[in-house]
Design a protein around this motif. Structure first.
Motif, PDB file in Angstrom:
ATOM      1  N   ARG A 135       0.853  -1.184   0.000  1.00 53.72           N
ATOM      2  CA  ARG A 135       0.000   0.000   0.000  1.00 53.72           C
ATOM      3  C   ARG A 135       0.890   1.235   0.000  1.00 53.72           C
ATOM      4  NH1 ARG A 135      -3.176  -3.243  -1.092  1.00 53.72           N
ATOM      5  NH2 ARG A 135      -5.263  -3.649  -0.182  1.00 53.72           N
ATOM      6  N   ALA A 136       0.510   2.259  -0.834  1.00 55.35           N
ATOM      7  CA  ALA A 136       1.265   3.519  -0.917  1.00 55.35           C
ATOM      8  C   ALA A 136       0.316   4.656  -0.693  1.00 55.35           C
ATOM      9  CB  ALA A 136       1.959   3.652  -2.268  1.00 55.35           C
ATOM     10  N   TYR A 137       0.860   5.758  -0.146  1.00 53.43           N
ATOM     11  CA  TYR A 137       0.021   6.895   0.213  1.00 53.43           C
ATOM     12  C   TYR A 137       0.757   8.185  -0.115  1.00 53.43           C
ATOM     13  CZ  TYR A 137      -3.111   9.841   2.979  1.00 53.43           C
ATOM     14  OH  TYR A 137      -3.994  10.799   3.381  1.00 53.43           O
ATOM     15  N   ASP A 138      -0.037   9.130  -0.671  1.00 54.51           N
ATOM     16  CA  ASP A 138       0.508  10.453  -1.004  1.00 54.51           C
ATOM     17  C   ASP A 138       0.144  11.385   0.130  1.00 54.51           C
ATOM     18  OD1 ASP A 138       1.385  12.819  -2.008  1.00 54.51           O
ATOM     19  OD2 ASP A 138       0.123  12.795  -3.817  1.00 54.51           O
ATOM     20  N   LEU A 139       1.159  11.747   0.952  1.00 49.77           N
ATOM     21  CA  LEU A 139       0.882  12.602   2.107  1.00 49.77           C
ATOM     22  C   LEU A 139       0.522  14.019   1.696  1.00 49.77           C
ATOM     23  CD1 LEU A 139       3.730  11.443   4.529  1.00 49.77           C
ATOM     24  CD2 LEU A 139       1.274  11.060   4.808  1.00 49.77           C
ATOM     25  N   VAL A 140       0.952  14.443   0.509  1.00 49.87           N
ATOM     26  CA  VAL A 140       0.607  15.792   0.046  1.00 49.87           C
ATOM     27  C   VAL A 140      -0.823  15.837  -0.474  1.00 49.87           C
ATOM     28  CG1 VAL A 140       1.219  17.639  -1.573  1.00 49.87           C
ATOM     29  CG2 VAL A 140       3.019  16.258  -0.489  1.00 49.87           C
ATOM     30  N   GLY A 141      -1.165  14.795  -1.302  1.00 53.56           N
ATOM     31  CA  GLY A 141      -2.521  14.746  -1.849  1.00 53.56           C
ATOM     32  C   GLY A 141      -3.517  14.062  -0.941  1.00 53.56           C
ATOM     33  N   HIS A 142      -3.003  13.455   0.142  1.00 51.75           N
ATOM     34  CA  HIS A 142      -3.852  12.787   1.118  1.00 51.75           C
ATOM     35  C   HIS A 142      -4.719  11.729   0.455  1.00 51.75           C
ATOM     36  CE1 HIS A 142      -2.669  15.793   4.061  1.00 51.75           C
ATOM     37  NE2 HIS A 142      -2.992  16.760   3.170  1.00 51.75           N
ATOM     38  N   ARG A 143      -4.058  10.843  -0.285  1.00 50.11           N
ATOM     39  CA  ARG A 143      -4.815   9.793  -0.978  1.00 50.11           C
ATOM     40  C   ARG A 143      -3.914   8.583  -1.161  1.00 50.11           C
ATOM     41  NH1 ARG A 143      -3.538   9.845  -6.476  1.00 50.11           N
ATOM     42  NH2 ARG A 143      -2.209  11.597  -7.084  1.00 50.11           N
ATOM     43  N   LEU A 144      -4.590   7.417  -1.246  1.00 43.51           N
ATOM     44  CA  LEU A 144      -3.868   6.194  -1.535  1.00 43.51           C
ATOM     45  C   LEU A 144      -3.537   6.159  -3.014  1.00 43.51           C
ATOM     46  CD1 LEU A 144      -6.029   3.683   0.574  1.00 43.51           C
ATOM     47  CD2 LEU A 144      -3.676   4.394   1.052  1.00 43.51           C
ATOM     48  N   VAL A 145      -2.366   5.615  -3.312  1.00 41.09           N
ATOM     49  CA  VAL A 145      -1.929   5.523  -4.707  1.00 41.09           C
ATOM     50  C   VAL A 145      -1.490   4.092  -4.968  1.00 41.09           C
ATOM     51  CG1 VAL A 145      -1.217   7.938  -4.799  1.00 41.09           C
ATOM     52  CG2 VAL A 145       0.415   6.202  -4.054  1.00 41.09           C
ATOM     53  N   PRO A 146      -1.470   3.672  -6.233  1.00 38.58           N
ATOM     54  CA  PRO A 146      -1.036   2.299  -6.535  1.00 38.58           C
ATOM     55  C   PRO A 146       0.386   2.056  -6.022  1.00 38.58           C
ATOM     56  CG  PRO A 146      -2.089   3.307  -8.444  1.00 38.58           C
ATOM     57  CD  PRO A 146      -1.935   4.395  -7.452  1.00 38.58           C
ATOM     58  N   ALA A 147       0.613   0.862  -5.488  1.00 34.89           N
ATOM     59  CA  ALA A 147       1.907   0.571  -4.852  1.00 34.89           C
ATOM     60  C   ALA A 147       2.564  -0.685  -5.364  1.00 34.89           C
ATOM     61  CB  ALA A 147       1.704   0.447  -3.345  1.00 34.89           C
ATOM     62  N   GLY A 148       1.926  -1.380  -6.325  1.00 27.76           N
ATOM     63  CA  GLY A 148       2.513  -2.644  -6.757  1.00 27.76           C
ATOM     64  C   GLY A 148       3.903  -2.480  -7.356  1.00 27.76           C
ATOM     65  N   GLY A 149       4.006  -1.559  -8.277  1.00 29.35           N
ATOM     66  CA  GLY A 149       5.318  -1.370  -8.903  1.00 29.35           C
ATOM     67  C   GLY A 149       6.355  -0.860  -7.917  1.00 29.35           C
ATOM     68  N   LEU A 150       5.929   0.034  -7.007  1.00 26.82           N
ATOM     69  CA  LEU A 150       6.854   0.560  -6.006  1.00 26.82           C
ATOM     70  C   LEU A 150       7.319  -0.550  -5.072  1.00 26.82           C
ATOM     71  CD1 LEU A 150       8.268   2.969  -4.687  1.00 26.82           C
ATOM     72  CD2 LEU A 150       6.177   3.366  -3.343  1.00 26.82           C
ATOM     73  N   GLY A 151       6.373  -1.439  -4.668  1.00 28.01           N
ATOM     74  CA  GLY A 151       6.748  -2.527  -3.791  1.00 28.01           C
ATOM     75  C   GLY A 151       7.753  -3.461  -4.437  1.00 28.01           C
ATOM     76  N   GLN A 152       7.489  -3.805  -5.717  1.00 30.14           N
ATOM     77  CA  GLN A 152       8.438  -4.680  -6.411  1.00 30.14           C
ATOM     78  C   GLN A 152       9.801  -4.018  -6.566  1.00 30.14           C
ATOM     79  OE1 GLN A 152       8.020  -7.794  -7.169  1.00 30.14           O
ATOM     80  NE2 GLN A 152       5.865  -7.803  -6.433  1.00 30.14           N
TER      81      GLN A 152
END
Length: 794
Positions: A135-152
């Motif tokens: 799971r990824a989160y944008d603290l500036v936009g205050h929203r969850l963002v896709p995290a699959g590629g970041l996790g890999q």
């Protein structure tokens, strides 16, 4: 100018030769130049000193800020690791990794959880390290963002470093991804009670965004960035104090560098803290302000100093200068400098007046010092020559007498130079007291005195010179002992002998040395003395290559055992047969060889020749000890003992077959050195004999000090002793003393059977002399020994 001839030029004459600058101008220019130099020095040093101080202050501040930011970054990682701990030691997380559920995700993986921990990324990994949930989160936009590629990407870049090695292990650090730098922390997933086994790994991350960096620096005036760290930068930071490198990027910007280690522990990132150089700018302004103030003070001080020097010094020096001109134009200083006030210049005027008072006295004193001997107070060589020249100019006959003290060097060597000085002063006083009216006594140097006797003939000069020498006959008291001082004198006459000053001194010197040679006390110059000097000069030239021409040879005189008449040794005696000069006595050429430094070469040749002959006797079964005389110059050579050993080795002669003879005169020149050399020679097995025993005044002292085997009694004790009972007592005493000391006595100069019988009766074991044999050549010696063998055998 009287008193200072040729030393003064008038100012007008001098001004025509060179450009002149007044002292006033020079002083004022010097003060102005000093002020400029001071201002220039301050201008060069002040900015550096002041600005350097400000620079050091801002560098210390940057060093502290960089350390503070680095510590804040470490604190951020620790906070993240603590947040991970709260999630990883939780039963719900433990169950979720084993079997993911929508309910857990809906209640926990929500924006509030990310906002609470200021998280940008949460990864759940199973036991195999496979990604379960990302799971990824944008603290500036205050929203969850896709995290699959970041996790890999995280697993691909740092997967092996994120897996803890045990249930209590924690992993945290910085990872650089294409999206930027991240703070990551990982812990094993356990139950709420901390029990295992681990169900997987929980990874949480914060992206190092500008916002996070701004929170870390806590100072709006600082800039903060993370950049890849080259190896060279990492090395420089490691060597810097505290692990922080501070350097100026330019005049306006200062930067601090420290290295941050990644998740693998590598120093891969550089934390760069920047700030404006406000302190540096303030230092420049401060330095300029101080410089302006200092320049103003220095300028004012220089101007005031110039005015004070002009009024207090230069004007008064101008008056002194005018007075000096007046005094020099008048010749002798009849006037004095005006003295007013009580300061240094007044003291200078008084000192100049005192100097003028002392000038004439000093001139007379210097003249006396230049023409008189300091030790005795007599006129010196310069004064003597002036008077001699004046007498020649008068045209009246006179005599030149040179007087030299006998054996003065021995007094200096044995009793010391202080006693020698006392002897010179005492001799000068006695000679002065006996000086005829109108005569001049001078000391030319050393122990040599000169006398000018005006209006005398040869006979009168001889009588007066003997009268002078007679005054030296009574014992002369010194601080050590009373000494009987004897002297020799030589006389030359003007105009009978010569009319030139140098010739008269030379002739008197030759006559004086002639008197010393014959022991006559006084001798007048005659042409034969010049001939003797000429012969000596010719002998000196002939001696230069005497060995190369083969003109030297050795004679041998046997030493006989008195009881049996058998030869037990022989003495090698040097002879010179010159085709030009004929047979030259050793008494003539040995002193010349010593003076010219030839005695080492000649003495070495004598030693080799004598040892070679003795070695042949030894090899032939008829060993005969050979004695070789050694001069004082040879004894003073530091390698003498080494040369003797080398000669014995080269010739094959046993050391016991060699004997070295030294005289009292030779050893007294340097008693300590001679004792050391002879001890080394004696240690080789060579015998040492003291030749001409009894002729010196320190013989008993020598017997005690020197390492001796034999005493050779001088011929003066033997000659006429058979008819002189007192002399026999002396000889008997010497023989008994030598026996008590373990020394053998050889009597020299044995010429009559009566002398032989006397010596036998007194217990003398050995003797040599014409009664047995004169000095013989090698062949004659061989025949003598053969005949002796037959005679003793019969």
């Amino acid at each position: 100018m009287k008193g200072f001839p040729g030393t003064f030029r008038s100012p007008r004459e001098h001004s025509r030769r060179v450009a002149r600058f007044s002292l006033r101008l020079k002083v004022l220019l010097a003060l102005a130049l000093a002020g400029l130099c001071l201002m220039g020095t301050l201008g060069a040093l002040l900015p550096t000193l002041v600005v350097t101080r400000f620079n050091r202050q801002e560098e210390r501040r940057m060093h502290a800020d960089t350390l503070r930011v680095a510590e804040a970054l470490g604190t951020e990682l620790e906070t993240l690791s603590t947040y991970v701990l709260n999630w990883s030691a939780w039963d719900d997380t433990y169950a979720y990794v084993g079997r993911p559920t929508r309910a857990f995700e809906a209640s926990n993986l929500i924006p509030g959880s990310f906002e609470a921990g200021r998280l940008n990324l949460i990864l759940f990994l199973n036991r195999r390290g496979d990604l379960v949930t990302a799971r990824a989160y944008d603290l500036v936009g205050h929203r969850l963002v896709p995290a699959g590629g970041l996790g890999q990407e995280v697993l691909r870049r740092a997967g092996s470093f994120l897996r803890p090695r045990g249930e209590a292990d924690t992993r945290q650090g910085i990872v650089t991804l294409p999206s930027g730098s991240w703070l990551l922390a990982a812990r094993p997933i356990l139950t709420s009670t901390g029990q295992g086994p681990s169900a997987g790994t929980l990874v949480m991350g914060r992206r190092l965004t500008p916002t996070l960096l701004r929170d870390l620096k806590r100072d709006a005036g600082l800039s903060l960035s993370l950049t890849p760290a080259p190896a060279s930068l990492a090395e420089r930071v490691a060597r810097a104090p505290g692990g922080v490198l501070v350097q100026a990027r330019d005049e306006r910007r200062l930067e601090g560098f420290t290295v941050v280690r990644d998740l693998a522990g590598r120093p891969s990132l550089a934390l760069v803290v920047g700030a404006a150089r406000e302190d540096h700018a303030n230092g420049l302004v401060t330095a300029r302000t101080i410089m302006v103030a200092v320049f103003a003070v220095v300028l004012l001080f220089t101007v005031l100093t110039m005015q004070l020097v002009e009024r207090l010094v230069l004007r008064r020096l101008g008056h002194y200068r005018q007075q000096v001109r007046t005094i020099m134009h008048q010749g002798l200083p009849q006037t004095r400098f005006p003295v007013r006030g009580r300061d240094e210049l007044s003291d200078l005027g008084q000192a100049l007046n005192a100097l003028l008072d002392q000038t004439e006295h000093s001139r007379r004193r210097l003249e006396h010092q230049a023409t008189h001997d300091e030790l005795t107070g007599l006129p010196n060589r310069l004064a003597f020559k002036r008077t001699l020249a004046a007498l020649i100019g008068d045209g009246r006959p006179f005599a030149v007498v040179l007087i030299d003290l006998d054996n003065f060097k021995g007094i200096n060597d044995t009793l010391g130079h202080e006693v020698g000085d006392e002897v010179l002063r005492g001799a000068a006083a006695r000679l002065t007291g006996a000086l005829p009216a109108g005569a001049l006594l001078a000391r030319l140097g050393g122990d040599e005195f000169a006398v000018l006797l005006p209006e005398v003939d040869a006979e009168d000069a001889g009588v007066r010179t003997r009268a002078l020498l007679d005054t030296l006959a009574p014992p002369l008291p010194t601080s050590a002992v009373e000494l009987r001082v004897q002297a020799s004198a030589g006389i030359s006459l003007w105009p009978d002998d010569d009319v030139h000053e140098s010739a008269l001194l030379k002739y008197a010197d030759l006559a004086m040395y002639g008197a010393k040679a014959v022991g006559s006390g006084v001798q007048r110059y005659h042409a034969g003395l010049s001939q003797d000097a000429q012969r000596r000069s010719e002998l000196e030239r002939s001696l230069q290559d005497v060995l190369g021409r083969g003109e030297l040879w050795l004679a041998y005189q046997p030493v006989v055992e008195l009881a049996t008449g058998r030869a037990v040794s022989c003495e090698a005696l040097l002879r010179w047969q010159s085709p030009v000069h004929g047979a030259v006595s050793p008494a003539q050429f040995i002193p010349i060889a010593e003076e010219r430094g030839l005695i080492h070469e000649i003495g070495g040749w004598v030693l080799r020749e004598a040892c070679t002959l003795a070695a042949r006797w030894q090899q032939g079964g008829q060993p005969l000890r050979v004695a070789v005389n050694v001069s004082a110059v040879q004894l003073r050579h530091p390698g003498f003992a080494r040369d003797v050993a080398a000669t014995l080795c080269a010739t094959g002669l046993s050391p016991t077959q060699l004997e070295l003879e030294v005289t009292e005169t030779a050893v007294m020149a340097d008693l300590a050195g001679a004792t050391r050399q002879l001890s080394q020679v004696r240690a080789l097995g060579v015998s040492v004999a003291l030749d001409d025993f009894g002729t010196g005044y320190a013989s008993l002292e020598l017997v005690r000090e020197l390492p001796l085997d034999k005493l050779k009694l001088d011929r003066s004790f033997v000659t006429g002793a058979e008819r002189d009972t007192r002399r026999q007592v002396i000889v008997a005493s010497i023989i008994h003393m030598a026996g008590d000391l373990g020394l053998t006595v050889v009597a020299e100069g044995l010429e009559t059977p009566g002398q032989r019988d006397m010596l036998v009766a007194l217990g003398c074991p050995l003797a040599q002399g014409y009664l047995y044999a004169r000095p013989l050549g090698e062949g004659d010696l061989r025949r003598y020994l053969s005949e002796e063998t037959l005679r003793v055998g019969a």
